[in-house]
Design a protein around this motif. Structure first.
Motif, mmCIF file in Angstrom:
data_model
loop_
_atom_site.group_PDB
_atom_site.id
_atom_site.type_symbol
_atom_site.label_atom_id
_atom_site.label_comp_id
_atom_site.label_asym_id
_atom_site.label_seq_id
_atom_site.Cartn_x
_atom_site.Cartn_y
_atom_site.Cartn_z
ATOM 1 N N CYS A 151 0.913 -1.143 0.076
ATOM 2 C CA CYS A 151 -0.043 0.001 -0.025
ATOM 3 C C CYS A 151 0.989 1.120 0.093
ATOM 4 O O CYS A 151 1.796 1.229 0.716
ATOM 5 N N HIS A 185 0.425 3.945 1.203
ATOM 6 C CA HIS A 185 -0.108 4.819 2.516
ATOM 7 C C HIS A 185 0.244 4.297 3.719
ATOM 8 O O HIS A 185 0.191 4.880 4.733
ATOM 9 N N CYS A 186 0.505 2.916 3.776
ATOM 10 C CA CYS A 186 0.555 2.278 4.807
ATOM 11 C C CYS A 186 1.908 1.075 4.928
ATOM 12 O O CYS A 186 2.292 0.813 3.579
ATOM 13 N N CYS A 220 -6.317 -2.200 0.460
ATOM 14 C CA CYS A 220 -5.717 -2.046 1.654
ATOM 15 C C CYS A 220 -6.586 -2.204 2.787
ATOM 16 O O CYS A 220 -7.608 -1.470 3.042
ATOM 17 N N CYS A 254 -6.159 1.170 5.397
ATOM 18 C CA CYS A 254 -6.872 2.664 5.058
ATOM 19 C C CYS A 254 -7.872 2.271 3.870
ATOM 20 O O CYS A 254 -8.660 3.518 3.480
HETATM 21 ZN ZN ZN Z 1 -3.316 1.620 3.088
#
Ligand code: ZN
Ligand code: ADP
Ligand code: ZN
Length: 719
Positions: A418, A420-421, A436, A439
Motif C-alpha cells: 500500500c 500509504h501504509c 488495503c 486504510c
Molecule cells: Zn493503506
C-alpha cells in the motif's frame, strides 16, 4: 435567587475544559438532571453533575467569564442515578478521559439533538407496536396469552441446578461469579434462570445481559424473547426486552435507552456500549463470552465493558455473572480459591447438556512430514472427503494472518504494497482489485508488474476466497451420498458485507445445503451447527510465537470454540474430530487442547506470565502518538517518558522505550507507542493521572507540534 451548578457537556478529550462547567439556574436541580445549556455559539445537552462545592465541583471559571444560565431542563426524565454517575466518574478517571466525553458518549446520540419540547413529544408517543392499554383491547390481548399450551422450561441439569443454587445461596459470596462452562453446557439456560429469578423477586428489577457481538447472536435475543414472553404473559410488552448495539439506528437506540431509563425495559441485551445504559433498578449483570476482545473499546475512552461490569455490579450491589468456556486469564486468575487471594467465585459446568461430554478428538498433523507446498495435508484432505461422502459437514478455519493473498511479481521483488501504509494490499478476486485492509486504498489489479513490466503477477499465499476455490478443485471428484457434487461455501467479512447475507449463509449451513464451510474466526463463534463433525485449523502456528503475549490465549480460545462447533448433534458427536495442521505438534498448547483442558492451559500461561511479570501479575498502559514521521511521534513519546521520571510514583512504574506499531504507517500517518508497566494498579493510576497534565503541556510545546494525536490506553489488549 439563582444557584450555581456544575454541568458536564461533551468537550473534546484533550481540551482544557475537561471538567464540569459552571452554569446558573433559577431552581436548584438534582445531580443527574439532563439540561440544555449554551456552549460557545451552540446549545448542547448537559448533565448536572454536582450542586455542592467539592472535589469535582464547578471549576472556577476565568474571572472574565460570565456565568450563563442553563437554557432548559429536560423535565420529562428522571435524573440519572448516583450509581450511573459514579460509573461514569470512575471510567473517566480510570481510562484517563474527560468526564464530559465519557458521560455524553454514554447517552444515545439522538438525545443530544432534542430540545425540551421535542423530548416531551417523544415521551408522549406510545411505542408503535405496544398493546393498547385501553380496556376494550383487554380481551384481544388475552387471546395471545399462553394459557392453552402448558409450557415448561427444560428441567435443569444437575450442574445447572448446582450453579444456580450456589449463586442464590445467601451464605456464599454474592459474586462476581465466573461461570466456567464448556460450549454446549447450557450457560444460556443459567443466564435465563438467573434473570428470571431477579425479575420475579421484584416487579421493578432490571437485568443487563451483554454479548460480544449481537449481530452474530440473534439466537440469544430470540431465546430471551421466547422465554420471557412465555413467563410474563401479558406483562411482556414490546419494550420489556430491548437491545443496545451499534447496528441500531438513532431512533431505535433512543427508544431502547428511554425504555431502560424509565424502567419499562426489564431486560437490556447489548454489546459493550450497553454497560453505560441508564438502568435505575439494575439487579443483575451477565457478561457472556467474557473473554472476548470485543468487550474492549478501541477508540475514545478505551474501556473494558467486562471490567466495568464488575465495577458497576459492585456499585449497584448486584451480582455479576461472567460466562465462558475459555475465560480470560485475568478472570481465571481472579477466580482462584479465596484462600489464595481469589475474589471471584468460580462455578463449573464441564459437560455438555445430555451427557454427551465427548469432546471432539483432536488430531495434530505434523506438517514437517507433509509435502512442502500442501495447504491441505493429504490425511486431512482424505478425512474431509470421507466425511462429505458420508453426508457429514466440515468446517475449515483459516487464520487470516499469514494467508492474506498479496500479489507478487514472479520476476522481480515487487509486491502489492500500500502506498500509504506499511502493509500489503490484498487481492480481491471478485472485483479484481487490490485493497488495503488498513486504510481502504483500492486500485484495479495492474496488467503488468509496475516495477518491471512482467505480465506474470500472482498471489502469494492464499486467502479464504482462494482457499474455497482450491478446496473445490481438490474435492471435485467427491460425491455426496446422493451422488450430487460437493458444495463448498465461504463465510468471511467479504461475503457478509450486505445486511442479511450472514443470516442467509448461516441458514444454508444449518439446512445442510453446504458440505464444507470455509472461513475466518467469524464462523467459530457461538453458532450451533448440528451437522458438522470435522473442524480443521489450517495454519494456527503463527500465534505461538507472536510478539503479543496474549496471542496464545486467543488462539486456544479460538480453537476450543471452533472444536465446540463439531459434534453438537448427539448422534454424531462420537466420531467428531478437530484437526490441527502444525509444525510444532508437541507444543503444550496443542497438548492442552487435545486433552480439552483449559485449566491446564491456563496454568501454563499464568506461570509464564508470572515469571515475566505480565498481566494479571502486573498492570499496563500504552501511550500512543500519531504523527507524519516516526521521529516526531517517537520524539513526543520519549519526551513524555522523560517527564514521567520526575513524577512521585516513577519508581513503581517501568516506562519502556518508544516503538513503532506493528502496522507502523496507516493512511500516511506514522504510529508509535510506549508501554508503561507496574505491579501496582494504584501506583500506575496515580502516575497516569499526574502524567496527563504533563502530556497536555508537552503537546503544546512547539517541538511537538507535528504530533497529530495522542492517547492513553489503560489495560491494553494488544501491545
Ligand atoms: Zn493503506
Ligand atoms: P452454552 O451457552 O453453554 O454453549 P447452551 O445454553 O446454548 O450452551 O445449551 C446448549 C444446548 O442445550 C441448547 O440447545 C439448549 O437449548 C440445550 N439445553 C440447555 N439446558 C438444557 C436443559 N436443562 N435441558 C435440556 N436442554 C438444555
Ligand atoms: Zn516485476
Amino acid at each position: 435567587m439563582s444557584v450555581q451548578l456544575s454541568v458536564l457537556v461533551h468537550t473534546p478529550a484533550h481540551s482544557q475544559l475537561a471538567g464540569p462547567l459552571t452554569y446558573q439556574s433559577e431552581l436548584p436541580l438534582a445531580p443527574g438532571t439532563l439540561v440544555r445549556v449554551p456552549l460557545g455559539q451552540r446549545e448542547t445537552l448537559g448533565v448536572v453533575w454536582n450542586t455542592q462545592l467539592g472535589a469535582d465541583a464547578p471549576q472556577p471559571p476565568p474571572s472574565n467569564w460570565e456565568i450563563k444560565p442553563i437554557t432548559a431542563v429536560l423535565g420529562g426524565l428522571q435524573p440519572l442515578s448516583d450509581a450511573w454517575k459514579q460509573l461514569v466518574g470512575f471510567s473517566a478517571s480510570y481510562y484517563q478521559r474527560s468526564l464530559g466525553e465519557v458521560a455524553l458518549s454514554a447517552l444515545p446520540p439522538q438525545l443530544k439533538g432534542l430540545d425540551a419540547t421535542q423530548l416531551e413529544r417523544r415521551l408522549r408517543r406510545k411505542p408503535l407496536s405496544a398493546p393498547s392499554s385501553e380496556p376494550s383491547a383487554a380481551t384481544e390481548s388475552d387471546t395471545w396469552q399462553p394459557t392453552t399450551s402448558p409450557w415448561a422450561p427444560p428441567e435443569l441439569t444437575p450442574a445447572q441446578a448446582e450453579v444456580l443454587q450456589r449463586m442464590h445461596c445467601t451464605h456464599t459470596q454474592k459474586g462476581p461469579f465466573l461461570l466456567f462452562g464448556a460450549t454446549g453446557s447450557g450457560k444460556t439456560e443459567v443466564y435465563l434462570r438467573a434473570v428470571q429469578k431477579v425479575l420475579e423477586a421484584d416487579p421493578k428489577a432490571q437485568a443487563l445481559v451483554m454479548v460480544p457481538e449481537i449481530n452474530l447472536t440473534p439466537q440469544l435475543e430470540a431465546r430471551f424473547e421466547q422465554r420471557f414472553a412465555q413467563l410474563l404473559g401479558a406483562d411482556f410488552k414490546p419494550d420489556t426486552l430491548v437491545s443496545m448495539h451499534s447496528g441500531m439506528t438513532g431512533p431505535q437506540r433512543l427508544k431502547s435507552w428511554l425504555a431502560a431509563h424509565q424502567g419499562n425495559a426489564r431486560i437490556v441485551l447489548g454489546t459493550r456500549m450497553a454497560i453505560f445504559a441508564s438502568m435505575p433498578h439494575l439487579q443483575l449483570i451477565v457478561v457472556d463470552e467474557e473473554h472476548d476482545p470485543s468487550y474492549k473499546q478501541q477508540e475514545g475512552a478505551r474501556y473494558s465493558a467486562r471490567d466495568l461490569a464488575v465495577f458497576r455490579a459492585r456499585l449497584e450491589n448486584a451480582p455479576v455473572i461472567l460466562g465462558s468456556a475459555t475465560p480470560s486469564l485475568e478472570s481465571w486468575h481472579h477466580s482462584r480459591p479465596a484462600a489464595e487471594g481469589g475474589r471471584y467465585l468460580r462455578l463449573e459446568m464441564p459437560d455438555r447438556v445430555g451427557g454427551q461430554s465427548s469432546f471432539p478428538l483432536v488430531r495434530r498433523v505434523d506438517m514437517n512430514h507433509q509435502p512442502k507446498s500442501a495447504v491441505f495435508s493429504p490425511p486431512l484432505l482424505q478425512a474431509i472427503q470421507d466425511r462429505v461422502a458420508r453426508g457429514e459437514q466440515c468446517m475449515v478455519l483459516l487464520n487470516r494472518r499469514g494467508y492474506a493473498p498479496v500479489l507478487q511479481c514472479s520476476d522481480c521483488d515487487w509486491k502489492s504494497a500500500c502506498a500509504h501504509c506499511s502493509a500489503y494490499r490484498v487481492f480481491h478476486k471478485t472485483d479484481r482489485t487490490l485493497r488495503c485492509h488498513h486504510c481502504g486504498y483500492t486500485e484495479r489489479v495492474p496488467r503488468h508488474c509496475p516495477a518491471c513490466g512482467n505480465p506474470d503477477i500472482r498471489p502469494l499465499g492464499r486467502g479464504t476466497e482462494q482457499l474455497e476455490e482450491h478446496l473445490s478443485e481438490l474435492l471435485h471428484a467427491v460425491a455426496r451420498p446422493d451422488g450430487s457434487p460437493v458444495r463448498v461455501a465461504r463465510i468471511d467479512a467479504d461475503t457478509t458485507q450486505k445486511k442479511g447475507t450472514l443470516e442467509s449463509q448461516l441458514a444454508s449451513v444449518h439446512a445442510g445445503d453446504v458440505d464444507v464451510l470455509v472461513g475466518t474466526q467469524m464462523i467459530a463463534k457461538g453458532h450451533d451447527f448440528r451437522g458438522i463433525t470435522l473442524v480443521a485449523a489450517l495454519n494456527p502456528d503463527g500465534a505461538l510465537f507472536s510478539s503479543d503475549f496474549r496471542a496464545p490465549e486467543r488462539l486456544f480460545s479460538l480453537l476450543l470454540q471452533a472444536a465446540g462447533r463439531a459434534g453438537r448433534s448427539p448422534d454424531l458427536s462420537a466420531q467428531s474430530e478437530m484437526w490441527v495442521q502444525t509444525h510444532h505438534p508437541q507444543h503444550p498448547l496443542y497438548a492442552a487442547l487435545k486433552a480439552h483442558n483449559y485449566p491446564e492451559f491456563a496454568r501454563q500461561q499464568l506461570s509464564e506470565r508470572e515469571q515475566s511479570t505480565l498481566p494479571p501479575f502486573s498492570y499496563q498502559a500504552l501511550l500512543r502518538a500519531d504523527a507524519r514521521t516516526q521521529e516526531v511521534a517517537q520524539g513526543f513519546l520519549n519526551a513524555a517518558r522523560l517527564a514521567a521520571t520526575q513524577l512521585p510514583a516513577a519508581e513503581h512504574v517501568s516506562c519502556f522505550a518508544a516503538v513503532p506499531l506493528t502496522i507502523q504507517r496507516v493512511a500516511n500517518v506514522e504510529r508509535a507507542q510506549m508501554l508503561l508497566e507496574s505491579t501496582s494498579r494504584t501506583a500506575l493510576q496515580h502516575h497516569l493521572a499526574q502524567w496527563h497534565t504533563l502530556l497536555h503541556a508537552l503537546k503544546k510545546d512547539p517541538a511537538h507540534k507535528g504530533v497529530i494525536r495522542w492517547a492513553v490506553d489503560v489495560d491494553p489488549l494488544a501491545i
